[in-house]
Enzyme design. Sequence first.
Site, short mmCIF file in Angstrom:
data_model
loop_
_atom_site.label_atom_id
_atom_site.label_comp_id
_atom_site.label_asym_id
_atom_site.label_seq_id
_atom_site.Cartn_x
_atom_site.Cartn_y
_atom_site.Cartn_z
N SER A 140 0.84 -1.19 0.00
CA SER A 140 0.00 0.00 0.00
C SER A 140 0.88 1.24 0.00
CB SER A 140 -0.88 0.00 1.26
OG SER A 140 -1.52 1.24 1.47
N TYR A 169 -2.41 -0.50 10.27
CA TYR A 169 -2.36 -0.70 8.83
C TYR A 169 -0.99 -0.32 8.27
CZ TYR A 169 -4.15 -0.99 4.07
OH TYR A 169 -4.36 -1.36 2.75
#
Length: 296
Positions: free
Chosen positions: A140, A153
């Site tokens: 990501s 995350y």
Amino acid sequence: MSRVSLEGQVAVVTGAARGVGELLARKLSARGAKVALVGLEPDELKRVAARLHTEAESWYADVTDHEAMARVAVEVKERFGKVDLVVANAGVASGGPFVDSDPAAWRRVIEVNLIGGAVTARAFLPVLMESRGYFLQIASLAAITPAPMMTAYCASKSGVEAFAHSLRAEVGYKGVRVGVGYLSWTDTDMVRGADQDEVMRELRSRLPWPSNRTYPLGPAVDRIVAGIERRSSHVYAQWWLRGMQSVRGYLPGVIAGVGQREMRRFEPRLSSVGRGLVGAGGAADEAAHPSTSPHP
């Protein structure tokens, strides 16, 4: 690097019930690949498999469960005869201040995103070595750019990026190529779920362009497919992410300064931020693992 035809290849996609995983399975199938779909939503997985153009089958499995994933790897090879590429896409997310985060939900993000990617690789590397195949770990923008309110995350995606880079050095001489896929905010259930929280949505809107946009899913997955065809070491789902690599060393300091200002602005409203996993995929994971549901 020249593109490899996907015709007749066998692809494994985790987190394939929705979002990036679902559309990726469809596009791989449209290019002639046979697809094994893995995830926690059996009905959704069967629905996706039934709509594919080529042979496909689904497996219910938790990517953090080594025994289950090892069984899936054996069964996929028995079903299709080989495995040519594996995409470790399964992921969950949560948001909010770390100090107030639910410990079980925070840990689950790390388990699914980081440990799940490693468990997937461990299970399928033996068959990928046989085929001299390709392992793509979906990371990501969060691996490049740390952000407040996203500690689990960001930690998990930084972790899978480092894991994939290390793995590439280990298995390259055996003919297995390893890639890392980077996505910014993309129109999936996960991002839409995060945007349901007013504070998280507003905080994201204050990010600098182009990181404050939500990008359409189709073009992002097209770029991932192109990266798979090239067996790329780095796959960028949005064009501008490649340029972030050259400035990533400066970003933690910049974000620390800007982030403090923004957190001070939002502090009176932080108590309203949700504490569980976000989106439909997060709900499915919480249903499969009730202990990760947010505690009062």
